[in-house]
Structures are given as C-alpha cells and as structure tokens.
Design a protein around this motif. Structure first.
Motif, PDB file in Angstrom:
ATOM      1  N   LYS A 183       0.839  -1.207   0.000  1.00 28.25           N
ATOM      2  CA  LYS A 183       0.000   0.000   0.000  1.00 28.25           C
ATOM      3  C   LYS A 183       0.869   1.250   0.000  1.00 28.25           C
ATOM      4  O   LYS A 183       1.786   1.386   0.806  1.00 28.25           O
ATOM      5  CB  LYS A 183      -0.910  -0.039   1.225  1.00 28.25           C
ATOM      6  CG  LYS A 183      -2.000   1.025   1.264  1.00 28.25           C
ATOM      7  CD  LYS A 183      -2.925   0.781   2.454  1.00 28.25           C
ATOM      8  CE  LYS A 183      -3.884   1.929   2.685  1.00 28.25           C
ATOM      9  NZ  LYS A 183      -4.936   2.009   1.642  1.00 28.25           N
ATOM     10  N   GLY A 184       0.596   2.158  -0.919  1.00 32.01           N
ATOM     11  CA  GLY A 184       1.346   3.403  -1.017  1.00 32.01           C
ATOM     12  C   GLY A 184       2.500   3.361  -1.997  1.00 32.01           C
ATOM     13  O   GLY A 184       3.093   4.402  -2.270  1.00 32.01           O
ATOM     14  N   VAL A 185       2.830   2.193  -2.529  1.00 30.50           N
ATOM     15  CA  VAL A 185       3.919   2.113  -3.513  1.00 30.50           C
ATOM     16  C   VAL A 185       3.599   3.018  -4.711  1.00 30.50           C
ATOM     17  O   VAL A 185       4.481   3.698  -5.241  1.00 30.50           O
ATOM     18  CB  VAL A 185       4.149   0.661  -3.948  1.00 30.50           C
ATOM     19  CG1 VAL A 185       5.058   0.584  -5.162  1.00 30.50           C
ATOM     20  CG2 VAL A 185       4.758  -0.143  -2.799  1.00 30.50           C
ATOM     21  N   LEU A 186       2.346   3.017  -5.124  1.00 31.87           N
ATOM     22  CA  LEU A 186       1.852   4.026  -6.066  1.00 31.87           C
ATOM     23  C   LEU A 186       0.830   4.847  -5.297  1.00 31.87           C
ATOM     24  O   LEU A 186      -0.137   4.293  -4.764  1.00 31.87           O
ATOM     25  CB  LEU A 186       1.201   3.372  -7.286  1.00 31.87           C
ATOM     26  CG  LEU A 186       0.774   4.332  -8.397  1.00 31.87           C
ATOM     27  CD1 LEU A 186       1.999   4.962  -9.074  1.00 31.87           C
ATOM     28  CD2 LEU A 186      -0.085   3.629  -9.441  1.00 31.87           C
ATOM     29  N   PRO A 187       1.023   6.161  -5.178  1.00 32.94           N
ATOM     30  CA  PRO A 187       0.087   6.973  -4.403  1.00 32.94           C
ATOM     31  C   PRO A 187      -1.351   6.773  -4.868  1.00 32.94           C
ATOM     32  O   PRO A 187      -1.619   6.674  -6.081  1.00 32.94           O
ATOM     33  CB  PRO A 187       0.563   8.405  -4.662  1.00 32.94           C
ATOM     34  CG  PRO A 187       2.008   8.264  -5.012  1.00 32.94           C
ATOM     35  CD  PRO A 187       2.119   6.963  -5.756  1.00 32.94           C
ATOM     36  N   ASP A 188      -2.268   6.717  -3.931  1.00 36.11           N
ATOM     37  CA  ASP A 188      -3.663   6.466  -4.275  1.00 36.11           C
ATOM     38  C   ASP A 188      -4.261   7.557  -5.148  1.00 36.11           C
ATOM     39  O   ASP A 188      -5.276   7.331  -5.815  1.00 36.11           O
ATOM     40  CB  ASP A 188      -4.494   6.294  -3.006  1.00 36.11           C
ATOM     41  CG  ASP A 188      -4.305   4.930  -2.366  1.00 36.11           C
ATOM     42  OD1 ASP A 188      -3.888   3.998  -3.080  1.00 36.11           O
ATOM     43  OD2 ASP A 188      -4.563   4.787  -1.155  1.00 36.11           O
ATOM     44  N   ALA A 189      -3.648   8.737  -5.166  1.00 36.25           N
ATOM     45  CA  ALA A 189      -4.154   9.816  -6.008  1.00 36.25           C
ATOM     46  C   ALA A 189      -3.728   9.680  -7.473  1.00 36.25           C
ATOM     47  O   ALA A 189      -4.226  10.414  -8.337  1.00 36.25           O
ATOM     48  CB  ALA A 189      -3.675  11.160  -5.466  1.00 36.25           C
ATOM     49  N   HIS A 190      -2.823   8.760  -7.759  1.00 38.55           N
ATOM     50  CA  HIS A 190      -2.371   8.582  -9.140  1.00 38.55           C
ATOM     51  C   HIS A 190      -3.510   8.020  -9.987  1.00 38.55           C
ATOM     52  O   HIS A 190      -4.263   7.142  -9.545  1.00 38.55           O
ATOM     53  CB  HIS A 190      -1.178   7.632  -9.178  1.00 38.55           C
ATOM     54  CG  HIS A 190      -0.453   7.610 -10.491  1.00 38.55           C
ATOM     55  ND1 HIS A 190      -0.940   6.930 -11.589  1.00 38.55           N
ATOM     56  CD2 HIS A 190       0.717   8.189 -10.890  1.00 38.55           C
ATOM     57  CE1 HIS A 190      -0.104   7.088 -12.613  1.00 38.55           C
ATOM     58  NE2 HIS A 190       0.908   7.847 -12.208  1.00 38.55           N
ATOM     59  N   PRO A 191      -3.672   8.490 -11.231  1.00 38.06           N
ATOM     60  CA  PRO A 191      -4.804   8.026 -12.052  1.00 38.06           C
ATOM     61  C   PRO A 191      -4.785   6.537 -12.379  1.00 38.06           C
ATOM     62  O   PRO A 191      -5.831   5.982 -12.749  1.00 38.06           O
ATOM     63  CB  PRO A 191      -4.694   8.877 -13.328  1.00 38.06           C
ATOM     64  CG  PRO A 191      -3.324   9.457 -13.311  1.00 38.06           C
ATOM     65  CD  PRO A 191      -2.917   9.576 -11.884  1.00 38.06           C
ATOM     66  N   LEU A 192      -3.639   5.864 -12.238  1.00 38.24           N
ATOM     67  CA  LEU A 192      -3.593   4.423 -12.497  1.00 38.24           C
ATOM     68  C   LEU A 192      -3.680   3.594 -11.217  1.00 38.24           C
ATOM     69  O   LEU A 192      -3.657   2.367 -11.276  1.00 38.24           O
ATOM     70  CB  LEU A 192      -2.314   4.063 -13.255  1.00 38.24           C
ATOM     71  CG  LEU A 192      -2.237   4.567 -14.698  1.00 38.24           C
ATOM     72  CD1 LEU A 192      -0.856   4.313 -15.290  1.00 38.24           C
ATOM     73  CD2 LEU A 192      -3.318   3.909 -15.560  1.00 38.24           C
ATOM     74  N   ALA A 193      -3.779   4.252 -10.070  1.00 43.09           N
ATOM     75  CA  ALA A 193      -3.870   3.524  -8.801  1.00 43.09           C
ATOM     76  C   ALA A 193      -5.288   3.029  -8.571  1.00 43.09           C
ATOM     77  O   ALA A 193      -6.251   3.805  -8.649  1.00 43.09           O
ATOM     78  CB  ALA A 193      -3.432   4.425  -7.652  1.00 43.09           C
ATOM     79  N   ILE A 194      -5.406   1.738  -8.281  1.00 39.63           N
ATOM     80  CA  ILE A 194      -6.709   1.146  -7.987  1.00 39.63           C
ATOM     81  C   ILE A 194      -6.966   1.158  -6.491  1.00 39.63           C
ATOM     82  O   ILE A 194      -8.088   1.343  -6.036  1.00 39.63           O
ATOM     83  CB  ILE A 194      -6.772  -0.309  -8.514  1.00 39.63           C
ATOM     84  CG1 ILE A 194      -6.419  -0.356  -9.993  1.00 39.63           C
ATOM     85  CG2 ILE A 194      -8.156  -0.910  -8.274  1.00 39.63           C
ATOM     86  CD1 ILE A 194      -7.259   0.534 -10.861  1.00 39.63           C
ATOM     87  N   GLY A 195      -5.908   0.943  -5.696  1.00 39.27           N
ATOM     88  CA  GLY A 195      -6.042   0.872  -4.251  1.00 39.27           C
ATOM     89  C   GLY A 195      -5.455  -0.417  -3.725  1.00 39.27           C
ATOM     90  O   GLY A 195      -4.754  -1.142  -4.438  1.00 39.27           O
ATOM     91  N   ALA A 196      -5.728  -0.703  -2.462  1.00 42.89           N
ATOM     92  CA  ALA A 196      -5.189  -1.894  -1.803  1.00 42.89           C
ATOM     93  C   ALA A 196      -6.311  -2.860  -1.457  1.00 42.89           C
ATOM     94  O   ALA A 196      -7.428  -2.450  -1.143  1.00 42.89           O
ATOM     95  CB  ALA A 196      -4.439  -1.499  -0.531  1.00 42.89           C
TER      96      ALA A 196
END
Length: 529
Positions: free
Chosen positions: A235-248
């Motif tokens: 979790k957090g490896v790609l910030p959740d605000a990034h448009p390609l982030a789905i979440g954890a």
C-alpha cells in the motif's frame, strides 16, 4: 574489548542509532557498553513490545531494527514479534545472551535456561546464529546485516554466550558488507517484455517487495497504461491519487474481475499470499509474470509463465528500457479502465468497511500526505482502513499481515515515530488487541511522543464473535468487560479522551498530534461510522 563492547561497536559500525530492549541479569555487559556509545536505547515495558517497535522502525524508516533482550523468557517474549517480521519480510535483528559456552548439554537448572534457545528462535527467523568467541561477535553482526539487507529482508537472531559478554579479547570490527544488487536474467526479462508489449489490458499487482522500487513501478505503469493494485504491505507504492492507482486489497470482487479481464498480470514483490487474497487465488485472464528477489516467492501460490528473480528496482529499470511509451489514445483508454476498476474497488471497500468509514476519514485528515499509520489486527483496520484509508507513499501503512498477531499497532507506532520523528504517526487498535501491549503506553509517555492511539471498542473479540455466529456455534469466550481506557491511559502518563463518534475523533486528533505525550482516544464501534 569485552564481548559487550564488541557487540555495541559492531552495531555502531553498521549504522545502528537506536536499540529497543530491556536489561536483565545476563545482558548487563551490553548495557554497560551502550551507556558509553552513541546508540539511543529505548526501554519498552515488555520484550514483545521491543520487537514490534524494532519492526515499526524498520518498516517506516527502511533500515534494520534492533531488539535486545536477555535470556530465556525474555527472548521467547520477543519470538512473536520476529515471527511477524519474518512473515512480512521485515529486517529485525534480535540479540540475546545464551547459556555459557561450557553449559551442560543436558541442562542444570541455570537461571533463564531454555532447552535449546537458539533452535527455538531458528524456527521463526531467517537464521539464528550462536557465536563461540569474542572475536566472532563483529563478524556475526556483519553477517546478520548482510542477511537482512541482501535479497529478501527477514529477521535474524544472534545469540552470544553470556560468559563471552564480559570476556576480553583483541577484536577487529568488520565493516558492513556491500551486498550486490540481484540483477535480472536477460532472457527472462526479454520474455516478460514481449508479453507486456503485446498486452492490451495489463495489470500490475505490487507487494511489499516493491517498496524500494516505487519510482520505477510508477514509470512502468505509465508506460504500459497498467492499473496498479497493491497488497497490504504494498500500500502506497503508487500513491492512491495517481490516475492508475486502484487501491489496496486483493480480496475484493472488483480486483478479481479486473484480474480475470486482464490479458497480462505483472506481480512485483508479492507472494500472492492467502493472507492477502482471503477467498482463494486470483484467476488471471492471461499470462502471469512475477518479479521477486526471492526465487521461491516467484512460484509461491501461483506458477508464473515468466519468472524474473531480481531486485525489483533493477528489474523494472531494465524492463522500462525495453518498452515504448503509450500513444495518447491508448493512454486515455488505460486511465479510463483504471478509473472504472478504482470505482469498483472503492464501492466494495465502502460496503465492507461501512462501520468505520467516518473513522477512516478522520484518520486520513489527520495523517495527511506524510503520515504513517500503524494498525493492529482488528476489524477497523482490515475491513476499515486497509482499502478506505488513502496512502501517499510507501512504508506508510504498517499492518501485521500473514502471521496476524494482536498487539502490534502501538509498539510499531512507537518505532515508526522514532524512525520518522517529523511525520504524524497514528496507531489504531481494537479493545481486545490493545490489552496485549497496553503497557507500551508507559514507554511512549516516557519518550514524550505525540502519538494518538485510537481504540475502537466493540466489547470483545469482534471477529471471532462473528465467526462463531457464522458457524452457528454457541457464541462465548469473546466478551471483554471494558476497562476504563481513558483512566488507564492517564495512569500511564498519557492523555485520555472519550470520543462518542468519528467527528469527535477527528476533533481530537490535531491536538493529540501536537501535545507532549501520547493520547488514547476511545471510541465505541457504534460511533466509528
């Protein structure tokens, strides 16, 4: 120098600045040396708390944590903590004395004697070593740090016979061993690149092993137009605000549907473990590529079409050079696909965590983009925070997955706050789990840490209560008459606040993050939504 001095000098040579532990009869020579060193000693109230604090230090700060105990019951108290560290691939060095060099093999009733202390720890750590001379101590420390920092990070136990700690010998302190970066096999990476180049609907699954490759993973996701879903430790490896982030949260139905509709899945630094998947393995819609520094992990739980055994950052960096950026049209389509998947996961998460949505919103507001969350194995965490609390950076969501111990959150938060003193840190517990390590409130108070500890009270072991009911079993042995948590916290040198609902928690958190001691915030589960 003495064995105790050799140990401390070796720890300093390896960059150790903080040690968590408790002194005892058999480790006093080490404490004598610590008093004359530059290493800060953090006195916890139980050895399990010391181990969890070392774990929190390592997770939040990215460098090995060190836990120091005495023999017998003390080191066994820390065993659960290092077992959790092993489960979650966290570098923790547990140092303890052992029986004297010439101790009778059959035992003789020596104080703190354990039948085979080293073997007991060997069952739960990557390796457990016993030295036999003062000269060997610095080498053993160097080997321990090499184990923890080379390849998959996992805990190590070092046992030093207690009579060696006062013994004097000429000692040469070994410098840290420079561990090579594990580079990918070119053929395996080329095979992975071919599959990803052909993919129309790729998906990236990132675990804790990708924490040191956040920049490379973001670049790869953008180049492929690949949505990214993470495990709890990722979790957090790609910030959740990034448009390609789905979440954890790999267990959600939306993630399973996304995996089934993907024509290639790239799994980075994850075992795809049952503790993350909950309801059985993912069913990929196409080939599976796995990148992991641990060869065994590349085949754990799912045999890949392509396995790349390498450091995640090194592998992704080379892979980036073999892939072309997406044209604008496909890039927009990829963002739209990710948005649809993200909306699905968020809907699943809100349904699953409905009881705690107000609480997670309060935590998110207090933590901000730089905060660190330390959660316990509690319903408010794995149903509430895991998929509903946004993460903005790696190493910001500390949670005991895998082994799933209780009592982790508070001591881990202490370690995290000491590793990152300028970051807001919040611990989240249930009323049952807090009692496992509640004494560490006194340790945090002595350190004057501005540490909010939020306790969601459902009157007992809520998860087990629900599982008993689901089995149509008699529901019993799960109710816990609640202590007065606020008064208990105050008696241990902390502030205590009663919060009737999530709004009251949100109001209490800013002051708790700015005061001169921990603040326990007690909220009934009925008010957490």
């Amino acid at each position: 120098m003495t064995g105790g001095q050799a140990l401390v000098a070796a720890l300093e040579a390896h960059g150790t600045t903080t040690v968590f532990g408790i002194p005892g009869t058999h480790n006093l020579p080490v404490y004598s040396a610590l008093a004359h060193s530059g290493i800060r000693h953090v006195l916890t109230r139980h050895e399990q708390g010391a181990g969890f604090a070392a774990d929190g230090w390592a997770r939040a700060g990215g460098s090995p944590g060190v836990c120091l105990t005495t023999t017998g019951p003390a080191v066994l108290n820390a065993a659960t903590a290092v077992a959790q560290a092993y489960s979650d691939s966290v570098p923790v060095l547990l140092v303890s004395p052992g029986m004297p060099l010439r101790h009778p093999a059959a035992g003789n009733g020596f104080l703190h004697e354990v039948k085979d202390q080293r073997a007991a720890l060997a069952a739960v750590v990557a390796r457990s070593d016993r030295v036999t001379s003062v000269e060997e101590i610095p080498l053993a420390v160097a080997h321990a740090f090499a184990t923890m920092t080379g390849g998959r990070p996992r805990p190590v136990h070092l046992e030093i016979p207690l009579d060696l700690l006062d013994e004097t010998a000429p000692v040469r302190i070994a410098a840290p061993l420079a561990m090579p970066v594990s580079l990918p096999d070119p053929a395996a990476l080329a095979a992975a690149a071919r599959l990803l180049t052909q993919a129309q609907r790729p998906l990236i699954v990132a675990g804790g092993g990708a924490a040191g490759a956040a920049a490379e993973l973001r670049q790869l996701a953008e180049r492929l137009g690949a949505p990214v879903v993470t495990t709890a430790n990722g979790k957090g490896v790609l910030p959740d605000a990034h448009p390609l982030a789905i979440g954890a949260g790999l267990h959600h139905a939306a993630v399973r549907a996304l995996a089934a509709g993907s024509d290639v899945i790239l799994a980075v630094g994850t075992e795809l473990a049952p503790a993350d998947l909950w309801y059985g393995p993912l069913e990929p819609g196409g080939p599976l590529i796995r990148i992991d520094v641990d060869a065994k992990a590349t085949t754990a739980n799912a045999v890949p079409d392509v396995a790349v055994v390498a450091d995640a950052a090194a592998a992704l960096s080379v892979l980036l050079g073999q892939l072309r950026p997406l044209p604008p049209g496909p890039a927009r389509a990829a963002t739209e696909r990710a948005a649809t998947a993200r909306a699905g996961l968020q809907a699943d998460a809100r349904t699953e965590g409905n009881r705690w949505l107000g609480l997670t919103a309060a935590l998110a507001g207090a933590l901000g983009p730089e905060g660190v969350f330390a959660g316990d194995s509690t319903m408010a965490c794995y149903y509430g925070a895991l998929s509903n609390l946004p993460a903005h950076r790696p190493r910001s969501f500390l949670y005991p997955t895998g082994l799933g111990t209780l009592g982790y959150g508070l001591p881990a938060a202490i370690g995290a706050k000491l590793a990152r003193p300028d970051a807001p840190v919040v611990a989240l517990h249930g009323d049952g789990g807090l009692m496992f390590t509640v004494a560490e409130l006194a340790a945090a108070a002595a350190l004057r840490l501005p540490l909010p500890v939020v306790v969601v009270d459902n009157g007992g072991y809520g998860e087990i209560r629900a599982e008993m009911a689901d089995r149509d079993d008699p529901v019993h042995a799960v109710e816990l008459p609640a202590p007065d948590f606020v008064t208990l916290a105050r008696s241990l040198g902390c502030h205590g606040v009663r919060a009737a609902d999530a709004a009251a928690v949100a109001a209490a958190l800013p002051a708790a993050l700015a005061t001169d001691r921990p603040t326990l915030i007690h909220v009934p589960e009925s008010g957490a939504h």
